[in-house]
Design an enzyme around this catalytic site. Sequence first.
Site, PDB file in Angstrom:
ATOM      1  N   SER A 144       5.803  -3.479   3.226  1.00 20.68           N
ATOM      2  CA  SER A 144       5.786  -2.660   4.434  1.00 20.68           C
ATOM      3  C   SER A 144       6.188  -1.243   4.059  1.00 20.68           C
ATOM      4  O   SER A 144       6.787  -1.008   3.004  1.00 20.68           O
ATOM      5  CB  SER A 144       6.776  -3.234   5.454  1.00 20.68           C
ATOM      6  OG  SER A 144       7.037  -2.325   6.505  1.00 20.68           O
ATOM      7  N   TYR A 157      14.600  -6.382   8.839  1.00 20.53           N
ATOM      8  CA  TYR A 157      13.214  -6.323   8.358  1.00 20.53           C
ATOM      9  C   TYR A 157      13.119  -5.389   7.154  1.00 20.53           C
ATOM     10  O   TYR A 157      12.492  -5.733   6.135  1.00 20.53           O
ATOM     11  CB  TYR A 157      12.315  -5.839   9.493  1.00 20.53           C
ATOM     12  CG  TYR A 157      10.850  -5.774   9.165  1.00 20.53           C
ATOM     13  CD1 TYR A 157      10.058  -6.923   9.171  1.00 20.53           C
ATOM     14  CD2 TYR A 157      10.237  -4.561   8.866  1.00 20.53           C
ATOM     15  CE1 TYR A 157       8.706  -6.863   8.893  1.00 20.53           C
ATOM     16  CE2 TYR A 157       8.884  -4.489   8.588  1.00 20.53           C
ATOM     17  CZ  TYR A 157       8.126  -5.645   8.598  1.00 20.53           C
ATOM     18  OH  TYR A 157       6.782  -5.577   8.310  1.00 20.53           O
TER      19      TYR A 157
END
Length: 261
Positions: A144, A157
């Site tokens: 990500s 995350y």
Amino acid sequence: MNLFNLTGKRALITGGTHGLGQAMAEGLASAGAELVITGTTPSKMNEAIVYYTSKGYKAKGYIFDVTNETDAAKYIDIITEELGNIDILVNNAGIIKRELAITMPISDFRKVIDVDLVGPFIMSQLVAKQMIERREGKIINICSMMSELGRNSVSAYAAAKGGLKMLTQNLATEWAKYNIQVNGIGPGYFATSQTEPIRVDGHPFNEFIINRTPAARWGNPEDLAGAAVFLASKASDFVNGQVVYVDGGILATIGKPSNEE
């Protein structure tokens, strides 16, 4: 272009029942790969397999939790026995829980780490054992932009995806000698069902993303297909431990004032 031909290859995509996972799976299948899809929701799995087969792709689905090492090992054995060896592993399954760090329950933090970081390690370890025997394999971890950047309310995350980037480099370091390439893809902001509510004209976050992205648009799920095919194919045989960011240029720039063309 034989370098990108995946005919005869078998690709396992975790969480490949919808969204970006489905887009990457479709890209691999269009290059000739046979699909093995994992998920945790039977209804989504049924819909996904119907979709893939309607496109003429060879696909089979299996329901199990990638964070459960016992179940994962059992199903890898089942998949290998029923279909054959896994040539390509895409560690796509993931979750996000948005909560400020000061108030985030520790149980939620642990859950995100478990799914987004421990799960890919479990699956990579299991699949790499057969890849090492064959001296060939491709592992693609879905990282990500949060592997590189921080942002409010996504501490778990970002910690998991930052860890996944480093796991990618470490697995590449250990397994390169067996002709296994371990790389990552870092998606930017994509137009999916999850982001649909904030992509309407006039929504502050939509305006922020359009202004922050040099390409001046959200990514389309199919924009990931090329990177997935590249990292799954012979074209990337000497590419190892890298993360390819498919983000429209976000990480390349500091951004621009909102009134600047």
